[in-house]
Design an enzyme around this catalytic site. Structure first.
Site, short mmCIF file in Angstrom:
data_model
loop_
_atom_site.label_atom_id
_atom_site.label_comp_id
_atom_site.label_asym_id
_atom_site.label_seq_id
_atom_site.Cartn_x
_atom_site.Cartn_y
_atom_site.Cartn_z
N ASN A 25 0.88 -1.17 0.00
CA ASN A 25 0.00 0.00 0.00
C ASN A 25 0.92 1.22 0.00
OD1 ASN A 25 -1.83 2.01 0.49
ND2 ASN A 25 -2.80 1.02 2.25
N ARG B 202 -2.54 -2.16 -3.53
CA ARG B 202 -3.75 -1.35 -3.36
C ARG B 202 -3.63 -0.17 -4.32
NH1 ARG B 202 -5.18 3.15 0.98
NH2 ARG B 202 -7.37 3.38 0.43
N HIS C 122 -12.82 2.97 -0.42
CA HIS C 122 -12.86 1.95 0.66
C HIS C 122 -13.53 0.67 0.16
CE1 HIS C 122 -13.06 5.41 3.86
NE2 HIS C 122 -11.80 5.03 3.68
N ARG D 9 -12.36 15.68 6.97
CA ARG D 9 -13.15 16.08 5.79
C ARG D 9 -14.58 16.41 6.19
NH1 ARG D 9 -11.41 10.87 3.22
NH2 ARG D 9 -9.32 11.24 2.41
N GLU E 297 -8.33 -5.11 5.15
CA GLU E 297 -8.14 -4.81 3.73
C GLU E 297 -6.97 -5.59 3.15
OE1 GLU E 297 -8.65 -0.66 5.04
OE2 GLU E 297 -9.39 -0.30 3.01
#
Ligand code: AMP
Length: 419
Positions: free
Chosen positions: A20, A107, A196, A257, A400
């Site tokens: 990743n 990823r 996601h 955010r 993940e």
């Protein structure tokens, strides 16, 4: 573009290295897909700075922490970072040349509309990921760097891209399109992609397993609540709606955010407050959400302040929970019938008050949590709804890396991976 249209690769080993790559970091895990166990894990931080650091952990059997090593020395770029990781793995007898290594799974944040499945990487795939840089300017360049470096280190090893957006490509057109001029939207690829996806895929499937049912029969609302946060509505294993859009800014209130705002807020700040587009971008992505509302983006700290009677933290928490509730209601309506609501990621897995607040007052929809089950701490998938509830409420730790390894291995190996 799907896996079926790309070159296939076959492997003899059962191990998968999951990478990743961020703009200044590289996270990795080595998994053995014969049994899904984790062999090694690590992180290179502050790539390109004088204070780079590599932390490597060789795991004991069963995934328990084994031996850890930390090296602090400048690491100039991703090439140097992956070479250092390869050296650490080789020191443990698990180098990139090892015949037991089946593939590297990367990823990749943005796969646009083209990549609907994990894909073996070749030059055409690299070119397409590059073409998507304008819609993912922060992430795709870093992901590309990781792929190119891994290819150079062992050109014979299959490289697989697993896209954050892929799980959401099944969204119907009426959910994926914004109601703006179609020609403008198409010319600039403006639509809702969602992110996601690897987590939403894994958690929705694990939730069905927890209920002892076939994922194809189960409708699940997944709330991935980490520092970034997103919701998805999954009908029979297929994503039909998600809260993030063209970028990860849309939807839920997040750590930094804003999530949903009236788009005219941007024109207003530009015209009336005299802010530049870049300043507004930073405001909405990095200085908003929980941080902007109360000065903290860590839910543990916010709850501590709430418990001490801090009104600012209380309001931030209430805004966060209110937005969650709106999305649960909306996705309930989209699905028509909901079998389970699953909480995952840092906040979803650990914050009982968030879970309680998100479903409070939703008894009429068959949604409730049992106070004792909700408060109990565990790191395994579990149900927290009262016995006999119409809708199961679950806490499902996301994984993940395991999902990327599983999807990668499925593509390069004739043997099915065990879960
Ligand atoms: P993630 O992005 O999934 O790693 O989630 C990170 C976020 O999870 C942190 O910013 C915290 O807000 C939250 N978090 C982590 N541990 C806890 C905890 N024990 N209780 C509440 N929130 C937590």
């Amino acid at each position: 573009m799907s896996a079926a249209t790309t070159n296939t690769a076959s492997a003899t080993g059962t191990r998968v290295l999951v990478l990743n790559s961020g703009s200044s970091s590289l996270k990795y895990q080595l998994l053995d897909m014969a049994d899904g166990s984790r062999l090694a894990t690590g992180l290179v931080e502050r790539i390109g700075e004088a204070t780079s650091r590599l932390s490597h952990t060789l795991l004991a059997s069963g995934g328990a922490p084994g031996t850890s090593r930390t090296r602090e020395a400048p690491i100039a770029d991703h090439d140097a970072a992956l070479k250092s990781v390869a050296a650490e793995l080789a020191a443990d007898g698990m180098g990139l040349e090892s015949p037991e290594l089946a593939a590297t799974g990367h990823r990749v944040v943005h796969g646009g509309q083209r990549f609907t499945e994990p894909t073996v990487i070749d030059e055409a795939v690299l070119a397409e990921i590059e073409r998507l840089v304008p819609v993912a300017p922060l992430h795709n360049p870093a992901n590309l760097m990781g792929i190119r470096t891994a290819q150079a280190l062992n050109p014979r090893l299959p490289q697989v891209a697993v896209f954050d957006t892929a799980f959401h490509t099944t969204m119907p057109e009426h959910a994926a399109r914004y109601a703006i001029d179609v020609r403008t939207a198409d010319e600039h690829r403006v639509r809702r992609y969602g992110f996601h996806g690897t987590s939403h895929a894994y958690v929705s499937r694990r939730t069905a397993q927890l209920l002892g049912r076939d994922p194809a029969e189960v409708n699940v609302i997944v709330l991935h609540l980490g520092n970034g946060a997103s919701a998805s509505a999954v009908r029979g294993g297929v994503c039909v709606e998600t809260s993030m859009g063209l970028t990860p800014l849309e939807g839920l209130v997040m750590g930094t955010r804003s999530g949903d705002v009236d788009p005219a807020v941007i024109f207003h700040l530009f015209r009336v407050a005299g802010m530049s587009v870049d300043e507004i971008d930073i405001l909405l992505n990095k200085k908003s959400g929980l941080l902007g509302l109360c000065g903290d983006n860590d839910m543990r700290e916010i709850r501590r302040r709430v418990d001490e009677g801090d009104d600012t933290a209380r309001l931030a928490f209430d805004i966060y929970a209110h937005r969650l509730k709106k999305y649960i209601g909306a996705y309930y309506a989209v699905l028509g019938r909901v079998d389970a609501l699953a909480f995952t990621a840092g906040v979803g897995e650990n914050s009982a008050p968030v879970r309680e607040a998100a479903v409070s007052g939703l008894d009429g929809l068959g949604l409730a949590v049992d106070a004792e089950l909700n408060a109990a701490r565990a790191d395994t998938a579990r149900l927290i709804s009262p016995e006999g509830a119409r809708v199961a409420v679950a806490v499902v730790p996301t994984d993940e890396e395991l999902e990327i390894a599983r999807q990668t291995y499925a593509l390069v190996s004739p043997e099915p991976a065990r879960e």
